[in-house]
Design a protein around this motif. Sequence first.
Motif, PDB file in Angstrom:
ATOM      1  N   VAL A   1      17.082  -9.362   2.489  1.00  0.00           N
ATOM      2  CA  VAL A   1      16.561  -8.971   3.799  1.00  0.00           C
ATOM      3  C   VAL A   1      17.670  -9.221   4.814  1.00  0.00           C
ATOM      4  O   VAL A   1      18.203 -10.321   4.912  1.00  0.00           O
ATOM      5  N   LEU A   2      18.029  -8.188   5.570  1.00  0.00           N
ATOM      6  CA  LEU A   2      19.075  -8.320   6.578  1.00  0.00           C
ATOM      7  C   LEU A   2      18.511  -8.668   7.942  1.00  0.00           C
ATOM      8  O   LEU A   2      19.125  -9.391   8.708  1.00  0.00           O
ATOM      9  N   SER A   3      17.337  -8.106   8.255  1.00  0.00           N
ATOM     10  CA  SER A   3      16.773  -8.344   9.577  1.00  0.00           C
ATOM     11  C   SER A   3      15.340  -7.851   9.624  1.00  0.00           C
ATOM     12  O   SER A   3      14.964  -6.932   8.905  1.00  0.00           O
ATOM     13  N   TRP A   4      14.554  -8.468  10.499  1.00  0.00           N
ATOM     14  CA  TRP A   4      13.187  -8.020  10.739  1.00  0.00           C
ATOM     15  C   TRP A   4      13.078  -7.320  12.084  1.00  0.00           C
ATOM     16  O   TRP A   4      12.014  -6.882  12.456  1.00  0.00           O
ATOM     17  N   ASP A   5      14.146  -7.207  12.851  1.00  0.00           N
ATOM     18  CA  ASP A   5      14.045  -6.600  14.179  1.00  0.00           C
ATOM     19  C   ASP A   5      14.767  -5.252  14.252  1.00  0.00           C
ATOM     20  O   ASP A   5      15.271  -4.868  15.291  1.00  0.00           O
ATOM     21  N   TRP A   6      14.798  -4.536  13.159  1.00  0.00           N
ATOM     22  CA  TRP A   6      15.446  -3.229  13.124  1.00  0.00           C
ATOM     23  C   TRP A   6      14.437  -2.105  12.929  1.00  0.00           C
ATOM     24  O   TRP A   6      14.760  -1.043  12.417  1.00  0.00           O
ATOM     25  N   GLY A   7      13.191  -2.303  13.350  1.00  0.00           N
ATOM     26  CA  GLY A   7      12.181  -1.264  13.256  1.00  0.00           C
ATOM     27  C   GLY A   7      12.484  -0.111  14.195  1.00  0.00           C
ATOM     28  O   GLY A   7      13.321  -0.206  15.102  1.00  0.00           O
TER      29      GLY A   7
ATOM     30  N   ARG B   1      15.770   0.864   5.517  1.00  0.00           N
ATOM     31  CA  ARG B   1      14.878   0.329   6.551  1.00  0.00           C
ATOM     32  C   ARG B   1      13.480   0.824   6.242  1.00  0.00           C
ATOM     33  O   ARG B   1      13.242   2.021   6.096  1.00  0.00           O
ATOM     34  N   TYR B   2      12.539  -0.136   6.126  1.00  0.00           N
ATOM     35  CA  TYR B   2      11.127   0.174   5.928  1.00  0.00           C
ATOM     36  C   TYR B   2      10.389  -0.155   7.211  1.00  0.00           C
ATOM     37  O   TYR B   2      10.543  -1.238   7.752  1.00  0.00           O
ATOM     38  N   GLU B   3       9.558   0.759   7.681  1.00  0.00           N
ATOM     39  CA  GLU B   3       8.883   0.581   8.956  1.00  0.00           C
ATOM     40  C   GLU B   3       7.479  -0.019   8.870  1.00  0.00           C
ATOM     41  O   GLU B   3       7.072  -0.707   9.784  1.00  0.00           O
ATOM     42  N   PRO B   4       6.688   0.204   7.828  1.00  0.00           N
ATOM     43  CA  PRO B   4       5.307  -0.300   7.863  1.00  0.00           C
ATOM     44  C   PRO B   4       5.235  -1.813   8.028  1.00  0.00           C
ATOM     45  O   PRO B   4       6.134  -2.548   7.635  1.00  0.00           O
ATOM     46  N   ALA B   5       4.119  -2.263   8.592  1.00  0.00           N
ATOM     47  CA  ALA B   5       3.982  -3.672   8.969  1.00  0.00           C
ATOM     48  C   ALA B   5       4.141  -4.646   7.810  1.00  0.00           C
ATOM     49  O   ALA B   5       4.657  -5.739   7.977  1.00  0.00           O
TER      50      ALA B   5
ATOM     51  N   GLU C   1       0.809  -1.214   0.000  1.00  0.00           N
ATOM     52  CA  GLU C   1       0.000   0.000   0.000  1.00  0.00           C
ATOM     53  C   GLU C   1       0.842   1.264   0.000  1.00  0.00           C
ATOM     54  O   GLU C   1       0.359   2.329   0.345  1.00  0.00           O
ATOM     55  N   GLY C   2       2.093   1.178  -0.390  1.00  0.00           N
ATOM     56  CA  GLY C   2       2.960   2.340  -0.400  1.00  0.00           C
ATOM     57  C   GLY C   2       3.627   2.540   0.943  1.00  0.00           C
ATOM     58  O   GLY C   2       3.163   2.057   1.966  1.00  0.00           O
ATOM     59  N   THR C   3       4.744   3.237   0.922  1.00  0.00           N
ATOM     60  CA  THR C   3       5.519   3.492   2.128  1.00  0.00           C
ATOM     61  C   THR C   3       5.660   4.994   2.319  1.00  0.00           C
ATOM     62  O   THR C   3       6.325   5.647   1.525  1.00  0.00           O
ATOM     63  N   PRO C   4       5.046   5.573   3.345  1.00  0.00           N
ATOM     64  CA  PRO C   4       5.266   6.997   3.600  1.00  0.00           C
ATOM     65  C   PRO C   4       6.747   7.247   3.870  1.00  0.00           C
ATOM     66  O   PRO C   4       7.407   6.443   4.538  1.00  0.00           O
ATOM     67  N   ILE C   5       7.261   8.351   3.370  1.00  0.00           N
ATOM     68  CA  ILE C   5       8.698   8.589   3.503  1.00  0.00           C
ATOM     69  C   ILE C   5       9.142   8.734   4.953  1.00  0.00           C
ATOM     70  O   ILE C   5      10.295   8.494   5.270  1.00  0.00           O
ATOM     71  N   LYS C   6       8.215   9.068   5.848  1.00  0.00           N
ATOM     72  CA  LYS C   6       8.574   9.146   7.265  1.00  0.00           C
ATOM     73  C   LYS C   6       8.926   7.766   7.825  1.00  0.00           C
ATOM     74  O   LYS C   6       9.529   7.651   8.877  1.00  0.00           O
ATOM     75  N   ASP C   7       8.550   6.697   7.120  1.00  0.00           N
ATOM     76  CA  ASP C   7       8.801   5.327   7.559  1.00  0.00           C
ATOM     77  C   ASP C   7      10.015   4.695   6.887  1.00  0.00           C
ATOM     78  O   ASP C   7      10.170   3.478   6.901  1.00  0.00           O
ATOM     79  N   VAL C   8      10.876   5.512   6.306  1.00  0.00           N
ATOM     80  CA  VAL C   8      12.039   5.000   5.583  1.00  0.00           C
ATOM     81  C   VAL C   8      13.312   5.624   6.146  1.00  0.00           C
ATOM     82  O   VAL C   8      13.363   6.822   6.390  1.00  0.00           O
ATOM     83  N   THR C   9      14.318   4.796   6.372  1.00  0.00           N
ATOM     84  CA  THR C   9      15.643   5.264   6.765  1.00  0.00           C
ATOM     85  C   THR C   9      16.636   4.709   5.762  1.00  0.00           C
ATOM     86  O   THR C   9      16.619   3.512   5.462  1.00  0.00           O
TER      87      THR C   9
END
Length: 160
Positions: free
Chosen positions: A95-101, A64-68, A38-46
């Motif tokens: 994929v490097l990791s799922w615990d870097w949110g 890093r993508y933050e959305p679920a 559903e797209g990634t808001p830029i605030k959720d990207v590092t």
Amino acid sequence: MVNDGEFIWLYYGAPDNYLDSYRDPVLLAGPDDPISYEGTPIKDVTLAAPGDFTGDGVDDLVVRYEPADTAGLYVFHGNINEWGEYDTSLSERTVLSWDWGIGAKPLITAAPDADNNGVFDMWATTPGSGRLRYYADFTAQGPTDPVTASDSFAGYRSIG
């Protein structure tokens, strides 16, 4: 990289000093990005620039993508295309990791090779305390155990 407030684009540039006169940019984040459903808001990207993660002599990009639906840390592999130009592809990623949110590691940055052993490293803070941790020898299987480098980063908005 160009952040226009709605999208983050990777532009390659050109000899005529225009960003896109020779090559199309790569969309990394925004309302209709190709990574998430559903797209990634830029605030959720590092974004982080690790240098050469894969050891093939070409720089890579960590995102890093933050959305679920996409939460995780990815390395986008750089390569040299048939014309000898740097290129990256959304399909060539690991994929490097799922615990870097953001909840687990609020601030992150790449340390291309902080310990000078030829393997990619990362820095991250812990939630609440702002404790800065160093993750050495990061591979697709993950990093070594973190080492606490400082307790002085509470309240900072970025590290780099």
